[in-house]
Design a protein around this motif. Sequence first.
Motif, PDB file in Angstrom:
ATOM      1  N   LEU A 109       0.823  -1.209   0.000  1.00 21.62           N
ATOM      2  CA  LEU A 109       0.000   0.000   0.000  1.00 21.62           C
ATOM      3  C   LEU A 109       0.857   1.258   0.000  1.00 21.62           C
ATOM      4  O   LEU A 109       0.544   2.242  -0.686  1.00 21.62           O
ATOM      5  CB  LEU A 109      -0.932  -0.010   1.213  1.00 21.62           C
ATOM      6  N   ARG A 110       1.959   1.243   0.760  1.00 22.90           N
ATOM      7  CA  ARG A 110       2.864   2.394   0.779  1.00 22.90           C
ATOM      8  C   ARG A 110       3.486   2.631  -0.583  1.00 22.90           C
ATOM      9  O   ARG A 110       3.623   3.786  -1.029  1.00 22.90           O
ATOM     10  CB  ARG A 110       3.954   2.182   1.826  1.00 22.90           C
ATOM     11  N   ALA A 113       0.894   4.170  -2.839  1.00 20.24           N
ATOM     12  CA  ALA A 113       0.574   5.526  -2.383  1.00 20.24           C
ATOM     13  C   ALA A 113       1.645   6.518  -2.818  1.00 20.24           C
ATOM     14  O   ALA A 113       1.345   7.664  -3.166  1.00 20.24           O
ATOM     15  CB  ALA A 113       0.427   5.536  -0.863  1.00 20.24           C
ATOM     16  N   ARG A 114       2.923   6.078  -2.816  1.00 19.66           N
ATOM     17  CA  ARG A 114       4.032   6.961  -3.200  1.00 19.66           C
ATOM     18  C   ARG A 114       4.153   7.114  -4.707  1.00 19.66           C
ATOM     19  O   ARG A 114       4.522   8.177  -5.196  1.00 19.66           O
ATOM     20  CB  ARG A 114       5.352   6.420  -2.645  1.00 19.66           C
ATOM     21  N   PRO A 159      -8.163   4.496  -1.854  1.00 18.07           N
ATOM     22  CA  PRO A 159      -7.471   4.943  -0.639  1.00 18.07           C
ATOM     23  C   PRO A 159      -8.266   5.976   0.164  1.00 18.07           C
ATOM     24  O   PRO A 159      -8.001   6.183   1.346  1.00 18.07           O
ATOM     25  CB  PRO A 159      -6.173   5.557  -1.184  1.00 18.07           C
TER      26      PRO A 159
END
Length: 239
Positions: A109-110, A113-114, A159
């Motif tokens: 997920l990180r 997201a980035r 998200p």
Amino acid sequence: MTGVGGGSLMTPLLVLAFGFHPSTAVGTDLLYAAATKTVGTGVHGAGRSIDWKVVRRLATGSIPATVITLLVLAHVGANLNSTGHVISLTLGCALLATAVAILFRTQILRFFARNTAPRPDRQVAVLTVLLGIGLGVLVSLSSVGAGALGMTVLLVLYPQLPTNRLVGSDIAHAVPLTLIAGAGHWLLGSIDFSLLGALLLGSVPGIIVGSLIANRVPDHVLRPILAGTLAIVGGKLVF
């Protein structure tokens, strides 16, 4: 104890530990999941933690994919050894992917997201339908994938939505998916109703005990154990 893993472990244990034919294990587990997830949907519906738009998008892809997969199984023959091998292989791969999704969900997920810009709603809708198609095929063949795998992708696609609404949406979508897939396996003759009754009878005290233990065991301890177990079982089915 973890919110995932019951469905993932059920089918391989029925195949490896109890010697059921893969198609019988998959079909019986699907009807079991339909019954238990109906209760979960009622709870989430009462709490208004279901996004029906997400459910509709998933079902738009998963329901036709499920029907087509079942028709292919019916044409090939659900009780053929070759079909059993395909189901076992699909199940093993699904378990390995689920183990990765459980163990590395935060990192996945990180990363997205980035590295991913916000998507327009139309693109999100198309990707959600494609996710539904993938889940329809995977669940019909293995009864695995709608939980950890589906939730991980939904968290990437949405998200902005609260996690509890995505969990509720995932569970609500799993009801028609598992019900139709389970009914299809029933028509194929791959349901063991005595096994189904025993699973449902055992699930109630299991839920009570698991809930009590979950309050005492940290999540960061449970998840690696679950992911490791799924990886071992999946590896055995694949290799």
